[in-house]
Design a protein around this motif. Sequence first.
Motif, PDB file in Angstrom:
ATOM      1  N   VAL A   1       0.849  -1.258  -0.083  1.00 22.77           N
ATOM      2  CA  VAL A   1      -0.088  -0.130  -0.105  1.00 22.77           C
ATOM      3  C   VAL A   1       0.811   1.115  -0.120  1.00 22.77           C
ATOM      4  O   VAL A   1       0.497   2.429  -0.148  1.00 22.77           O
ATOM      5  CB  VAL A   1      -0.987   0.091   1.163  1.00 22.77           C
ATOM      6  N   LYS A   2       2.131   1.200   0.152  1.00 26.92           N
ATOM      7  CA  LYS A   2       3.021   2.243   0.070  1.00 26.92           C
ATOM      8  C   LYS A   2       2.895   3.097  -0.965  1.00 26.92           C
ATOM      9  O   LYS A   2       2.842   2.632  -1.975  1.00 26.92           O
ATOM     10  CB  LYS A   2       4.207   2.048   0.330  1.00 26.92           C
ATOM     11  N   GLY A   3       2.688   4.499  -0.968  1.00 24.66           N
ATOM     12  CA  GLY A   3       2.535   5.321  -2.211  1.00 24.66           C
ATOM     13  C   GLY A   3       1.220   5.518  -2.341  1.00 24.66           C
ATOM     14  O   GLY A   3       0.688   6.387  -3.058  1.00 24.66           O
ATOM     15  N   ARG A   4       0.110   4.766  -1.954  1.00 21.95           N
ATOM     16  CA  ARG A   4      -1.234   4.772  -2.428  1.00 21.95           C
ATOM     17  C   ARG A   4      -2.025   4.891  -1.170  1.00 21.95           C
ATOM     18  O   ARG A   4      -3.025   5.622  -1.179  1.00 21.95           O
ATOM     19  CB  ARG A   4      -1.537   3.364  -2.893  1.00 21.95           C
ATOM     20  N   PHE A   5      -1.759   4.631   0.272  1.00 16.66           N
ATOM     21  CA  PHE A   5      -2.439   4.847   1.160  1.00 16.66           C
ATOM     22  C   PHE A   5      -1.632   5.696   2.295  1.00 16.66           C
ATOM     23  O   PHE A   5      -0.515   5.720   2.347  1.00 16.66           O
ATOM     24  CB  PHE A   5      -2.541   3.664   2.022  1.00 16.66           C
ATOM     25  N   THR A   6      -2.687   6.575   3.149  1.00 10.78           N
ATOM     26  CA  THR A   6      -2.131   7.469   3.771  1.00 10.78           C
ATOM     27  C   THR A   6      -2.763   7.403   5.378  1.00 10.78           C
ATOM     28  O   THR A   6      -3.715   7.506   5.401  1.00 10.78           O
ATOM     29  CB  THR A   6      -1.867   9.089   3.544  1.00 10.78           C
ATOM     30  N   ILE A   7      -1.823   7.239   6.383  1.00  8.13           N
ATOM     31  CA  ILE A   7      -2.594   7.152   7.824  1.00  8.13           C
ATOM     32  C   ILE A   7      -2.042   8.177   8.285  1.00  8.13           C
ATOM     33  O   ILE A   7      -1.237   8.856   8.227  1.00  8.13           O
ATOM     34  CB  ILE A   7      -1.914   5.761   8.692  1.00  8.13           C
ATOM     35  N   SER A   8      -3.115   8.964   9.194  1.00  6.11           N
ATOM     36  CA  SER A   8      -3.129  10.053  10.026  1.00  6.11           C
ATOM     37  C   SER A   8      -4.037  10.018  11.154  1.00  6.11           C
ATOM     38  O   SER A   8      -4.441   9.140  11.066  1.00  6.11           O
ATOM     39  CB  SER A   8      -3.325  11.225   8.991  1.00  6.11           C
ATOM     40  N   ARG A   9      -3.648  11.012  11.820  1.00 10.07           N
ATOM     41  CA  ARG A   9      -4.508  11.000  13.203  1.00 10.07           C
ATOM     42  C   ARG A   9      -4.918  12.322  13.858  1.00 10.07           C
ATOM     43  O   ARG A   9      -3.981  13.414  13.379  1.00 10.07           O
ATOM     44  CB  ARG A   9      -3.997  10.065  14.410  1.00 10.07           C
ATOM     45  N   ASP A  10      -5.803  12.664  14.395  1.00 14.36           N
ATOM     46  CA  ASP A  10      -6.461  13.861  14.925  1.00 14.36           C
ATOM     47  C   ASP A  10      -6.463  13.569  16.489  1.00 14.36           C
ATOM     48  O   ASP A  10      -7.633  13.061  16.844  1.00 14.36           O
ATOM     49  CB  ASP A  10      -7.457  14.317  14.482  1.00 14.36           C
TER      50      ASP A  10
END
Length: 122
Positions: A63-72
Amino acid sequence: VQLQASGGGQVQAGGSPRLSCAASGLRFSKYGMGWFRQVLGKEREFVASITWGGGSTDYADSVKGRFTISRDNAKNTVYLQMNSLKPEDTAIYYCAASMRTISRDSTSSEYWGQGTQVTVSS
């Protein structure tokens, strides 16, 4: 502790949905968070993780380059932005929480959400 995942559904290949995982009952800003996925009959596999402060992320090669994980941390929520989806991304996606860094083998994960189904059609 509850981890409520949402945002899944039927998506066309190439689509860009965003999964959310809302946490409650824990001090969210102290937990590493991660996403895993599982296809029926196969083992659960690591997708992405993010440290408690968001300063470090890790991704599966698939998934590298296609998915992005983030948090708030103000919203107690972790996200997974999924781009350029492929049929092989079809799975149930689970979020996980750990007081330690989320390990790829999932052994460090202390809490799990109920999962949200993502189905990618070609």
